[in-house]
Design an enzyme around this catalytic site. Structure first.
Site, PDB file in Angstrom:
ATOM      1  N   HIS A 221     -13.014   2.596  15.384  1.00  0.00           N
ATOM      2  CA  HIS A 221     -11.764   3.065  15.999  1.00  0.00           C
ATOM      3  C   HIS A 221     -10.597   2.116  15.702  1.00  0.00           C
ATOM      4  CE1 HIS A 221     -14.064   5.983  18.475  1.00  0.00           C
ATOM      5  NE2 HIS A 221     -14.951   5.000  18.537  1.00  0.00           N
TER       6      HIS A 221
ATOM      7  N   SER B  10       9.183  -4.746  -3.529  1.00  0.00           N
ATOM      8  CA  SER B  10      10.365  -4.202  -2.883  1.00  0.00           C
ATOM      9  C   SER B  10      11.594  -4.471  -3.724  1.00  0.00           C
ATOM     10  CB  SER B  10      10.546  -4.826  -1.495  1.00  0.00           C
ATOM     11  OG  SER B  10      11.779  -4.423  -0.910  1.00  0.00           O
TER      12      SER B  10
ATOM     13  N   LYS C 179       7.969  -9.736  -1.449  1.00  0.00           N
ATOM     14  CA  LYS C 179       7.024  -8.752  -0.918  1.00  0.00           C
ATOM     15  C   LYS C 179       6.130  -8.226  -2.039  1.00  0.00           C
ATOM     16  CE  LYS C 179       7.053  -4.925   2.400  1.00  0.00           C
ATOM     17  NZ  LYS C 179       6.076  -4.020   1.793  1.00  0.00           N
TER      18      LYS C 179
ATOM     19  N   GLU D 227      -2.907   2.330  -3.311  1.00  0.00           N
ATOM     20  CA  GLU D 227      -1.982   3.419  -2.992  1.00  0.00           C
ATOM     21  C   GLU D 227      -2.032   4.502  -4.071  1.00  0.00           C
ATOM     22  OE1 GLU D 227       1.322   0.821  -0.472  1.00  0.00           O
ATOM     23  OE2 GLU D 227       1.749   1.403  -2.545  1.00  0.00           O
TER      24      GLU D 227
END
Length: 467
Positions: free
Chosen positions: A183, A313, A319, A326
């Protein structure tokens, strides 16, 4: 007619065709009739269609229906199509006649043109190249052949590539203990080896599922011709064709046990697509686990650090994002969408023919191609290169109140819950609080609450709680 065009004729009359094109009138009509997507039939499909035409010519020669010189010319031309030498000569849009007749005639016309040049006399696209065939059995046959070859040559090796990468990483970091999660919440410990073994087994089972479809993929519609009765084909064409194709492709193809089934439905394509969807779902799970484990590096889990592949980014310097997982997740989403299309298309078997064959072929082969590339990218760009942040893992384990689960057999659930709540509230370790709230010796607590000991088992014959 302009100097850049020539006149070709078919049963409907004359049509202008680009002067240098190898195709004929029926292909040109299809180009004009279906300016829809700009998508063409995949290379894997055109390659398999070339093999089908090559095998058909050789079969008709063996059956005494084509002269040896004519069969050689057709087979040689078809082999060039199979090898990819003439892909630019297949301009027909995916969204065309539902039987794929335009693509079948495209192949017939191109091969007839090439064979005519080889032979020095006219070769007819219908009477010679398409002898003993119909679009209605050629296209379903080609779907099976192209899917079978693509799975074997592209997807299975890619699956093995990822499986091997997972196994290497499993051996490299397998003993490292980390906090388990259910969970998305802290649970009892697991090792990286156990976690990775779950991913690896997903890939192994995906391969087994793909292989389970093979007996039905190897059954071909060739010989059923227009509606499944085999009209205009030699009674032995199906078996002879499969023997020739098997020799060319290195796969033991065989005639369908029921041509009416093979023409009227695409259940095997739907079945294969379903297995590709299962693989896509597994790929999505692994990709998202990697993203979560890499999250941070300060405010996330930061259990691992994925390879830094590119700036993340355009506005935030420094970043770095988990770009390969992805991309893999997007491929998974696309394949799931393809499966939905194939499922709907599979329902369009009206009476003796499915009439969404081209879109089934396109989506099926695109799913195979995308998955093969994504699996390799995930292996090379994420699995092979990620490193474990052991200090972060050890800190989280030391503060994990769920370790109290190990004391349940001795203290019971209620006393364990009380220890866990106090540990949460006071931000202390379970071992420290349990020493204060029980009379268990320190060495006994150390043994019972050793995270590594709590990971024993689980891969074979293990059990897990309900969450």
């Amino acid at each position: 007619m302009t100097p850049s065009h020539r006149i070709e004729r078919d049963s409907m009359g004359e049509v202008e065709v680009p002067a240098g094109a190898l195709w004929g009138a029926q292909t040109q009509r299809a180009v004009q009739n279906f300016p829809i997507s700009g998508l063409r039939m995949p290379r894997a499909f055109i390659g398999a269609l070339g093999l089908v035409k090559q095998a058909a010519a050789l079969a008709n020669a063996r059956l005494g229906l084509l002269g040896a010189d004519l069969a050689r010319a057709i087979a040689g031309a078809a082999a060039e199509v199979a090898g990819g030498r003439h892909d630019a000569e297949f301009p027909v849009d995916v969204f065309q006649s539902g039987s794929g007749t335009s693509t079948n005639m495209n192949a017939n016309e191109v091969i007839a043109h090439l064979a005519t040049e080889r032979l020095g006399r006219a070769v007819h696209p219908n009477d010679d190249v398409n002898l003993g065939q119909s679009s209605n059995d050629v296209i379903p046959t080609t779907i099976h052949v192209s899917a079978m070859l693509s799975v074997r040559k592209e997807l299975v090796p890619a699956l093995e590539h990822l499986r091997a990468a997972l196994l290497r990483k499993e051996r490299e970091i397998g003993a490292t203990v980390k906090t388990g999660r259910t969970h998305l919440m802290d649970a009892v410990p697991v090792t990286f080896g156990q976690e990775l073994s779950g991913w690896r087994t997903q890939m192994e089972l995906a391969r087994a599922r793909l292989e389970s479809v093979e007996p039905r993929l190897r059954a071909l519609a060739a010989g059923g011709t227009a509606v499944g009765t085999g009209i205009n084909a030699h009674p032995d064409f199906g078996a002879t064709f499969c023997a020739e194709l098997s020799a060319l492709a290195g796969v033991p193809f065989e005639p369908s046990g029921n041509y009416f089934e093979s023409l009227s439905c695409q259940d095997t394509a739907v079945e294969l697509s379903g297995q590709l969807k299962v693989l896509a779902v597994g790929l999505m799970k692994i990709a998202n686990d990697l993203r979560w484990m890499n999250s941070g590096p300060l405010a996330g889990l930061a259990e691992i650090s994925l390879p830094a592949l590119q700036p993340g980014s355009s506005i935030m310097p420094g970043k770095v994002n988990p770009v390969v997982p992805e991309a893999a997740a997007m491929v998974a989403a696309q394949v799931i969408g393809h499966d939905a299309t194939i499922t709907v298309a599979g329902q369009s078997g009206n009476f003796q023919l499915n009439v969404m064959l081209p879109v089934i072929a396109y989506n099926l082969l695109e799913s195979i191609r995308l998955l093969a590339h994504a699996l390799r990218a995930l292996a090379d760009g994420a699995i092979d290169g990620f490193r474990v942040n052991e200090a972060r893992l050890a800190d989280a384990l030391g503060q994990n109140p769920i370790l109290v689960t190990a004391l349940n057999p001795i203290l019971g659930y209620e006393r364990g819950a009380a220890i866990a709540k106090r540990a949460y509230a006071e931000r202390k370790s379970i071992r420290e609080v349990a020493a204060q709230m029980t009379d268990l010796p320190e060495e006994e607590l150390a043994r019972l609450l050793d995270p590594a000991e709590l990971t024993r088992g689980g891969i074979k014959g293990g059990t897990s709680g309900g969450g």
